[in-house]
Design a protein around this motif. Structure first.
Motif, short mmCIF file in Angstrom:
data_model
loop_
_atom_site.label_atom_id
_atom_site.label_comp_id
_atom_site.label_asym_id
_atom_site.label_seq_id
_atom_site.Cartn_x
_atom_site.Cartn_y
_atom_site.Cartn_z
N LEU A 192 -8.96 -30.14 11.57
CA LEU A 192 -8.23 -30.27 12.83
C LEU A 192 -9.12 -30.01 14.04
O LEU A 192 -8.71 -30.25 15.18
N GLY A 193 -10.31 -29.51 13.80
CA GLY A 193 -11.21 -29.21 14.89
C GLY A 193 -10.81 -27.99 15.69
O GLY A 193 -11.08 -27.91 16.90
N ILE A 194 -10.14 -27.04 15.02
CA ILE A 194 -9.74 -25.81 15.69
C ILE A 194 -10.48 -24.63 15.07
O ILE A 194 -11.01 -24.72 13.97
N VAL A 195 -10.54 -23.54 15.79
CA VAL A 195 -11.19 -22.33 15.29
C VAL A 195 -10.22 -21.60 14.38
O VAL A 195 -9.07 -21.34 14.76
N SER A 196 -10.66 -21.29 13.16
CA SER A 196 -9.83 -20.53 12.24
C SER A 196 -9.83 -19.08 12.69
O SER A 196 -10.78 -18.34 12.48
N ARG A 197 -8.73 -18.69 13.37
CA ARG A 197 -8.69 -17.36 13.97
C ARG A 197 -7.99 -16.37 13.05
O ARG A 197 -7.91 -16.58 11.85
N GLY A 198 -7.49 -15.29 13.63
CA GLY A 198 -6.83 -14.26 12.83
C GLY A 198 -5.56 -14.77 12.21
O GLY A 198 -5.51 -15.84 11.62
N LYS A 199 -4.49 -14.02 12.36
CA LYS A 199 -3.21 -14.42 11.78
C LYS A 199 -2.61 -15.56 12.60
O LYS A 199 -2.52 -15.48 13.83
N THR A 200 -2.21 -16.61 11.91
CA THR A 200 -1.78 -17.83 12.60
C THR A 200 -0.37 -18.23 12.17
O THR A 200 -0.06 -18.28 10.98
N GLY A 240 -0.19 -4.77 19.44
CA GLY A 240 -1.55 -4.76 18.92
C GLY A 240 -1.86 -5.79 17.86
O GLY A 240 -2.94 -5.77 17.27
N LYS A 241 -0.95 -6.71 17.61
CA LYS A 241 -1.18 -7.73 16.59
C LYS A 241 -2.07 -8.85 17.14
O LYS A 241 -1.87 -9.32 18.25
N ASP A 242 -3.03 -9.27 16.33
CA ASP A 242 -3.92 -10.36 16.71
C ASP A 242 -3.34 -11.65 16.14
O ASP A 242 -3.70 -12.09 15.04
N VAL A 243 -2.40 -12.27 16.86
CA VAL A 243 -1.66 -13.40 16.34
C VAL A 243 -1.80 -14.62 17.26
O VAL A 243 -1.87 -14.48 18.49
N PHE A 244 -1.84 -15.80 16.65
CA PHE A 244 -1.95 -17.06 17.39
C PHE A 244 -0.88 -18.02 16.87
O PHE A 244 -0.50 -17.98 15.69
N GLY A 269 -2.09 -22.66 8.93
CA GLY A 269 -1.36 -21.45 9.32
C GLY A 269 -1.22 -20.47 8.17
O GLY A 269 -1.39 -20.81 7.00
N ASP A 270 -0.88 -19.26 8.53
CA ASP A 270 -0.55 -18.24 7.53
C ASP A 270 0.95 -18.19 7.28
O ASP A 270 1.39 -17.89 6.17
N VAL A 271 1.72 -18.47 8.32
CA VAL A 271 3.18 -18.42 8.25
C VAL A 271 3.76 -19.58 9.05
O VAL A 271 3.23 -19.94 10.11
N ALA A 328 5.65 -10.71 7.54
CA ALA A 328 5.17 -11.88 6.80
C ALA A 328 3.67 -12.07 6.96
O ALA A 328 2.98 -12.47 6.01
N LEU A 329 3.15 -11.78 8.14
CA LEU A 329 1.72 -11.96 8.40
C LEU A 329 0.88 -10.90 7.69
O LEU A 329 -0.29 -11.14 7.38
N GLU A 330 1.46 -9.75 7.44
CA GLU A 330 0.72 -8.67 6.78
C GLU A 330 0.80 -8.74 5.27
O GLU A 330 -0.07 -8.23 4.57
N LYS A 331 1.82 -9.36 4.75
CA LYS A 331 2.04 -9.40 3.31
C LYS A 331 1.08 -10.38 2.64
O LYS A 331 0.69 -11.40 3.21
#
Length: 402
Positions: free
Chosen positions: A217-225, A252-256, A300-302, A361-364
């Protein structure tokens, strides 16, 4: 050997050269049906001047650019047009659709007689098609998909027309148990209603590597997505997702979040994202081809669908087939797909609960193949066979031979 059924499929929800992602699920079902019977597709659409300008008229003007006859993935699609005035002619849509639809159906029926009509979308399609079927002496199976039932049946000017179409139909199908129960509550408990969930293209939607999807997709694979796919409209509950992300970031969650889709609400939501200082966290990517949606799911993660109202949203099934957990509202047919083994359900309109569920869901740690296993039985092949049985039953009820 019995002759193949000749089925007339009527729905305004079918891909067009102007809008190739419109009604992709109707197209997928039609392709499966075509493998086991003969299928002719008629896609009636409103006509509105193509030169019309302004947000209110833009989507209606697009319909006038759809050819009356076009080819689409092995189908010759007939698209009769009918006059309409946005909002003002709502109560008369079925009556306005009927003349051109009937002329088209009658002409095709003369060329080769249809055995049965199946209409997807109760109003205006189902109502106008019911009149066509009655005049031509054909059995009619009407299919409810979502808000054509649970919204339109609450609107007096449509309800009476829909009720008559359902009463006249030899068969009724719905895509979820929730929709069946709704119709029962509306007084159709004496009418057999077949529940036929949609399927998913399992070759396209499958567990994929997140980093590889991001690269494609040409995107940066970041933290939780988190990924959202759908129309950018109020009914999709997007404002609650925005607020939920704000809560997560504040905690404090690093989410996108990637918002895949278009709609009249996009400028409002983009402004709201900017106002809340979330422009670096929430990205709008617009409409994407259906084949690319599978890659977004994998990136995505979720998957999140915070809708206020739904039927049986296929995007939820597609996310689960992609091995991604789903956080969604407890509305419509969603609880028939999502459970504690593959996601979380929350009450619609509750941003705090949505934020909590997304955070969990993002932490599990999830097993993608285990998530897929919860829905792998829902295939288009299965749906197609079930529709064939419903169509044959309608013919028998009418007195014909399948």
């Amino acid at each position: 050997m019995a002759a193949r059924l000749n089925v007339l499929l009527i729905s305004n929800l079918f891909p067009t050269p102007v809008d190739p992602i419109r009604g992709v699920f109707t197209c997928q079902l039609a392709k499966r049906l075509k493998a086991i019977c003969d299928v002719t597709v008629v896609c009636p659409l409103p006509w509105f001047p193509s030169w019309a300008r302004g947000k209110m008229f833009e989507k209606w003007a697009e319909f006038s650019r759809v050819p009356g006859l076009y080819e689409w993935q092995g189908f010759t699609v007939h698209s009769p047009k009918y006059p309409m005035i946005p909002r003002m002619s709502e109560a008369a849509h079925a009556a306005l659709m009927f003349p051109s639809l009937y002329r088209t159906v009658k002409r095709l029926h003369r060329l080769r007689r249809f055995d049965v009509v199946n209409t997807h979308w109760l109003y205006p399609d189902g109502v106008a098609a019911a009149w066509c079927a009655q005049l031509l002496g054909l059995p009619h199976v009407v299919t409810a998909l979502g808000c054509d039932a649970n919204l339109f049946m609450t609107q007096g000017h449509k309800r009476f027309q829909i009720e008559r179409a359902i009463r006249k139909a030899e068969g009724v199908t719905v895509v979820s148990e929730a929709l069946r129960q709704f119709l029962v509550e509306q007084g159709f408990g004496d009418k057999p209603i077949d529940v036929i969930p949609n399927g998913v293209d399992a070759e396209l939607f499958r567990p994929r590597d997140k980093a590889e999807c991001a690269r494609q997709l040409g995107i940066v694979s970041r933290g939780k997505t988190v990924v959202f796919v759908g129309q950018l409209l109020e009914v999709k509950g997007i404002i609650y997702l925005i607020e939920a992300v704000e809560r997560l970031v504040a905690g404090g969650k690093d989410v996108f979040v990637y918002m895949v889709g278009e709609g009249s609400g996009r400028p409002v939501y983009e402004a709201e994202v900017a106002r809340r200082g979330l422009s670096g966290r929430i990205q709008f990517v617009g409409n994407r081809p259906h084949s690319e949606i599978a890659v977004w799911m994998g990136a995505g993660d979720v998957f999140c669908l915070p809708s206020i109202r739904e039927g049986f949203p296929n995007v939820v099934l597609e996310a689960l087939f992609s091995g991604r957990p789903v956080v969604a509202s407890r509305v419509g047919g969603i609880p028939e797909m999502v459970n504690t083994n593959n996601g979380y359900l929350v009450e619609s309109g509750n941003a705090a609960a949505l934020a909590d569920a997304l955070g969990e869901a993002l932490e599990k740690t999830w097993d993608a193949n285990a998530i897929l296993a919860t829905v792998s039985h829902l295939s288009w092949e299965r749906a197609g066979q079930h529709y064939l049985l419903s169509l044959e039953a309608a013919m028998k009820k009418r007195g014909g031979n399948p």
